[in-house]
Motif scaffolding. Sequence first.
Motif, PDB file in Angstrom:
ATOM      1  N   GLN A 370       2.890 -27.285  37.791  1.00  0.00           N
ATOM      2  CA  GLN A 370       2.820 -27.494  39.233  1.00  0.00           C
ATOM      3  C   GLN A 370       1.545 -28.198  39.704  1.00  0.00           C
ATOM      4  OE1 GLN A 370       3.553 -23.329  40.561  1.00  0.00           O
ATOM      5  NE2 GLN A 370       5.557 -24.064  41.214  1.00  0.00           N
ATOM      6  N   ALA A 371       1.094 -29.182  38.959  1.00  0.00           N
ATOM      7  CA  ALA A 371      -0.115 -29.907  39.321  1.00  0.00           C
ATOM      8  C   ALA A 371      -0.177 -31.206  38.539  1.00  0.00           C
ATOM      9  CB  ALA A 371      -1.356 -29.066  39.046  1.00  0.00           C
ATOM     10  N   ALA A 372      -1.077 -32.080  38.968  1.00  0.00           N
ATOM     11  CA  ALA A 372      -1.472 -33.245  38.178  1.00  0.00           C
ATOM     12  C   ALA A 372      -2.854 -32.968  37.611  1.00  0.00           C
ATOM     13  CB  ALA A 372      -1.481 -34.501  39.040  1.00  0.00           C
ATOM     14  N   PHE A 373      -3.075 -33.374  36.357  1.00  0.00           N
ATOM     15  CA  PHE A 373      -4.324 -33.100  35.660  1.00  0.00           C
ATOM     16  C   PHE A 373      -4.931 -34.394  35.127  1.00  0.00           C
ATOM     17  CE2 PHE A 373      -1.516 -29.446  35.166  1.00  0.00           C
ATOM     18  CZ  PHE A 373      -2.334 -28.363  35.422  1.00  0.00           C
ATOM     19  N   GLN A 374      -6.205 -34.324  34.829  1.00  0.00           N
ATOM     20  CA  GLN A 374      -6.847 -35.378  34.079  1.00  0.00           C
ATOM     21  C   GLN A 374      -7.621 -34.774  32.918  1.00  0.00           C
ATOM     22  OE1 GLN A 374      -9.686 -37.448  36.606  1.00  0.00           O
ATOM     23  NE2 GLN A 374     -11.317 -35.997  36.123  1.00  0.00           N
ATOM     24  N   ALA A 375      -7.653 -35.494  31.808  1.00  0.00           N
ATOM     25  CA  ALA A 375      -8.514 -35.164  30.681  1.00  0.00           C
ATOM     26  C   ALA A 375      -9.527 -36.293  30.589  1.00  0.00           C
ATOM     27  CB  ALA A 375      -7.712 -35.026  29.399  1.00  0.00           C
ATOM     28  N   ALA A 393      -3.180 -29.882  42.907  1.00  0.00           N
ATOM     29  CA  ALA A 393      -2.254 -28.758  42.760  1.00  0.00           C
ATOM     30  C   ALA A 393      -1.279 -28.783  43.923  1.00  0.00           C
ATOM     31  CB  ALA A 393      -3.022 -27.437  42.733  1.00  0.00           C
ATOM     32  N   VAL A 394       0.026 -28.755  43.641  1.00  0.00           N
ATOM     33  CA  VAL A 394       1.025 -28.923  44.698  1.00  0.00           C
ATOM     34  C   VAL A 394       1.977 -27.741  44.825  1.00  0.00           C
ATOM     35  CG1 VAL A 394       0.948 -31.437  44.506  1.00  0.00           C
ATOM     36  CG2 VAL A 394       2.619 -30.139  43.166  1.00  0.00           C
ATOM     37  N   ASP A 395       1.900 -26.777  43.908  1.00  0.00           N
ATOM     38  CA  ASP A 395       2.814 -25.641  43.932  1.00  0.00           C
ATOM     39  C   ASP A 395       4.260 -26.093  43.816  1.00  0.00           C
ATOM     40  OD1 ASP A 395       3.343 -22.893  43.980  1.00  0.00           O
ATOM     41  OD2 ASP A 395       3.712 -22.903  46.147  1.00  0.00           O
ATOM     42  N   GLY A 396       4.472 -27.123  43.014  1.00  0.00           N
ATOM     43  CA  GLY A 396       5.806 -27.653  42.773  1.00  0.00           C
ATOM     44  C   GLY A 396       5.808 -28.428  41.471  1.00  0.00           C
ATOM     45  N   VAL A 397       6.984 -28.765  40.985  1.00  0.00           N
ATOM     46  CA  VAL A 397       7.109 -29.489  39.719  1.00  0.00           C
ATOM     47  C   VAL A 397       6.593 -30.922  39.870  1.00  0.00           C
ATOM     48  CG1 VAL A 397       8.784 -30.475  38.100  1.00  0.00           C
ATOM     49  CG2 VAL A 397       8.996 -28.099  38.831  1.00  0.00           C
TER      50      VAL A 397
END
Length: 433
Positions: A370-375, A393-397
């Motif tokens: 439920q979020a987008a991430f970066q490494a 973070a969006v609280d969704g897929v």
Amino acid sequence: MAHSHPTIFVSGFVSMQMLHMPAFADQPRAVASFPLPHASFVAVMPGDDSRPGGGDNAGLGLIMTTFQAIGHGTVVWQGGIGAVFNGSALPDAVVLNSGLSWPNQVTYSAAAPDGPLATPALLVGDGFLVPGKSTGSVYALPLAATGSLPDAASPVALAPRKDGYFYHRAVWIDMDGDGVDDILTARATKPIFGPSGGELVWLRNPGGRNPLAVAPWPLTVITSHGCDVEFAIDAHAAAPGSIHVFCASFFAKQLTLNVVSTSNASLLHHLVIDSGLPLESITVVDVNGDGLLDLLTNTHTDVSADSAVLAYEFPADVLSGSWPKHVVASGFNTTERSPGPQASPGFTYAAHVSTTAKRPTVLIAGDGAQAAFQAAPMGPPSSWAFELSTILAVDGVVGSLAVADMNGDGWLDLAVPDYDHGVVHLLTYADQL
């Protein structure tokens, strides 16, 4: 697999809305958002390019798909994306098609002589393991003769029907050496009862003035081992007259290399690089900035300890050498609780955040996390050290991302779809000053 059943649609998101975002160094900032119920796959086209600084990119837009358990999916065009990052208002989105069962990833092709068809078109993989959606095809959506989007005509099913098989992605490539681009794709089956399966297949373009008029096209199975959903084509280490097709198999739980002839599409070699991993996306890209190409892939699971973004270095001899494996990020928690199986992470990408960045950053769609991430790259040049952080973070897929310099300012931009709330968020790494 970048899919979820719907939970609840929340309307009322306003374009140019600013979002609260975690305060990490080199984090992208929010620029705008717009509503799109059941937002799923997103991509920048035409001219998708993750290298910043590619000009004003005035013609770029987002091609997006939506799907749901009940009802049809849509293919949607959102133009004017580059201008939005420069402060302009967002024009209305246009629905190109609303009749496909479960549209997945989309590929753009130009008109002949630069493309395989007489008119520009979109290729759409369709179908999924959801009951009632499991029989799909590869569809061509012809566009206006000028190549401008939208104005899509009725879809043409290019793949012969095979009950219970669905498609995620299809690409244009000449598979038989006749000078005309054919279609390479993979298809999978997962019945409610019985074993899953998958095949790497190609569709022969019949050529002529209007090849869409003789659809469906002849289909040939290249291999039925280790290919079912996602694949990547690479030729840099392939012998003349062949290509390397890497498959990230979710159902067979394998990472495979398939050496395929480009004169008759026969399978020359098949190699299992790794196994026991439910894999999803795969790209061939320099992950650590050492100037050498790698394989970037990810597991897709609801077990946090097994969820990871992985990179494999190419050996000198791809058929006999070992493939050094690196964990780029791990420990994703699947927090999505809507009906149906949920897993994380989703699709992964590697791109430089600016024209001056020395190493790529790995961008990760969290899917059930439920979020987008970066490494973000850490340590000395060519290091395999990365720092994982949440960028939205969006609280969704969040099953996929669009990753490109969308306005030509030299900074990487992102589109982040939130399936549950029906919103697409636009972010940029451009300086806020």
